[in-house]
Design a protein around this motif. Structure first.
Motif, short mmCIF file in Angstrom:
data_model
loop_
_atom_site.label_atom_id
_atom_site.label_comp_id
_atom_site.label_asym_id
_atom_site.label_seq_id
_atom_site.Cartn_x
_atom_site.Cartn_y
_atom_site.Cartn_z
N ILE A 173 70.71 32.71 50.64
CA ILE A 173 69.38 32.80 50.23
C ILE A 173 69.00 34.17 49.93
CG2 ILE A 173 66.97 32.27 50.77
CD1 ILE A 173 68.10 30.01 52.47
N LEU A 174 68.78 34.43 48.56
CA LEU A 174 68.09 35.71 48.38
C LEU A 174 66.67 35.79 48.35
CD1 LEU A 174 70.34 36.50 44.98
CD2 LEU A 174 70.53 37.80 47.29
N ASP A 175 65.89 36.42 49.35
CA ASP A 175 64.46 36.46 49.45
C ASP A 175 64.04 37.41 48.92
OD1 ASP A 175 62.05 36.21 50.38
OD2 ASP A 175 62.62 36.14 52.43
N PHE A 176 63.17 37.47 47.66
CA PHE A 176 62.29 38.38 46.85
C PHE A 176 61.01 38.11 47.30
CE2 PHE A 176 65.71 38.94 43.12
CZ PHE A 176 66.82 39.30 44.11
N SER A 177 60.70 37.40 48.43
CA SER A 177 59.19 37.09 48.60
C SER A 177 58.30 38.42 48.52
CB SER A 177 58.87 36.12 49.71
OG SER A 177 59.37 36.73 50.79
N GLU A 178 58.74 39.71 49.29
CA GLU A 178 58.05 40.74 49.13
C GLU A 178 58.47 41.79 48.40
OE1 GLU A 178 57.32 41.81 53.39
OE2 GLU A 178 57.57 39.80 53.88
N LEU A 179 59.31 41.21 47.16
CA LEU A 179 59.64 42.26 46.09
C LEU A 179 58.73 42.38 44.99
CD1 LEU A 179 62.11 44.04 45.40
CD2 LEU A 179 63.10 42.10 43.96
N THR A 180 58.51 43.37 44.55
CA THR A 180 57.54 43.65 43.35
C THR A 180 58.47 43.83 42.18
OG1 THR A 180 55.79 44.55 44.57
CG2 THR A 180 55.82 44.87 42.19
N TYR A 181 58.58 42.96 41.28
CA TYR A 181 59.46 42.95 40.26
C TYR A 181 58.69 42.77 38.76
CZ TYR A 181 62.89 41.56 36.91
OH TYR A 181 63.74 41.40 35.47
N GLU A 182 58.64 43.57 37.85
CA GLU A 182 58.13 43.38 36.57
C GLU A 182 58.85 43.14 35.49
OE1 GLU A 182 54.49 45.78 35.81
OE2 GLU A 182 54.77 46.52 37.85
N TRP A 183 59.88 44.12 35.38
CA TRP A 183 60.82 43.82 34.23
C TRP A 183 62.19 44.67 34.46
CZ3 TRP A 183 60.32 41.01 29.99
CH2 TRP A 183 61.03 41.22 29.01
N ILE A 216 86.18 27.78 46.67
CA ILE A 216 85.17 27.03 47.44
C ILE A 216 83.75 27.12 47.00
CG2 ILE A 216 84.36 26.87 49.69
CD1 ILE A 216 87.12 27.62 50.90
N PRO A 217 83.06 26.33 46.78
CA PRO A 217 81.74 26.58 46.28
C PRO A 217 80.83 27.12 47.23
CG PRO A 217 82.06 24.19 46.44
CD PRO A 217 83.38 24.86 46.97
N PHE A 218 79.91 28.27 46.44
CA PHE A 218 79.09 29.05 47.52
C PHE A 218 77.81 28.85 46.97
CE2 PHE A 218 77.21 33.12 48.71
CZ PHE A 218 77.59 33.13 50.17
N PRO A 219 76.80 27.85 47.46
CA PRO A 219 75.55 27.79 47.26
C PRO A 219 74.58 29.11 47.44
CG PRO A 219 75.69 26.58 49.13
CD PRO A 219 76.83 27.25 48.81
N VAL A 220 73.92 29.44 46.12
CA VAL A 220 72.73 30.36 46.45
C VAL A 220 71.43 29.88 46.00
CG1 VAL A 220 72.28 32.74 45.33
CG2 VAL A 220 74.68 32.31 45.82
N ALA A 221 70.54 30.22 46.66
CA ALA A 221 69.09 29.91 46.37
C ALA A 221 68.25 31.44 46.18
CB ALA A 221 68.42 29.05 47.45
#
Length: 159
Positions: free
Chosen positions: A72-82, A100-105
């Motif tokens: 799980i990539l957590d960008f909840s506290e990342l500011t990203y505009e462009w 082997i599959p590797f799920p990412v969210a």
């Protein structure tokens, strides 16, 4: 002969901070799920290229070190505009275990959701992040997504 070198550190690429958390899957007992959280302000446009490089390098390192079954990539506290290079970060782990599959969210936050929506779907798209199954607004939803994928892969004997 004079050999001139300069010492380098990954941290010099970016001011972003990161956290790594690991938890056991409830659905597939032998699997672990990693949360890789990035905090801070991603550089605008090409100013974020070194941030993306840093994020990818950290991602590859932590996956190698702890070998989770999902991410799980957590960008909840990342500011990203462009900045298009952030898209490279979404592919962390795609070649983690070869066949082997590797799920990412991905978890988006109020300071990243709209820009990530346009990065993935295009500036003129009417779709929302709700239309992207692997993009979520909270940890519980992202965790459930990874658990469902692991369950599916386990059931189909792909893990």
């Amino acid at each position: 002969m004079d050999i001139v070198t300069k010492q380098l550190k990954l941290e010099e690429l970016s001011d972003l901070k990161y956290e790594v958390h690991i938890g056991d899957s409830e659905a597939v007992k032998y699997c672990k799920i990693m949360i890789l959280k990035f905090v801070g302000e991603y550089g605008y446009g090409s100013g974020g290229n070194s941030d993306a490089i840093y994020m990818c390098a950290i991602g590859k390192a932590v996956l190698e070190a702890w070998e989770p079954s999902g991410l799980i990539l957590d960008f909840s506290e990342l500011t990203y505009e462009w900045g298009d290079q952030l898209e490279d970060v979404f592919y962390i782990g795609e070649d983690q275990y070869r066949n082997i599959p590797f799920p990412v969210a991905l978890i988006v936050g109020e300071h990243s959701e709209e820009a990530i929506r346009t990065l993935i779907l295009g500036v003129y798209s009417d779709q929302t992040t709700d239309d992207i199954d692997w993009v979520h607004r909270d940890l519980n939803s992202a965790w459930t997504f990874i658990e469902e994928k692991l369950t599916e892969y386990d059931r189909n004997k792909r893990l």
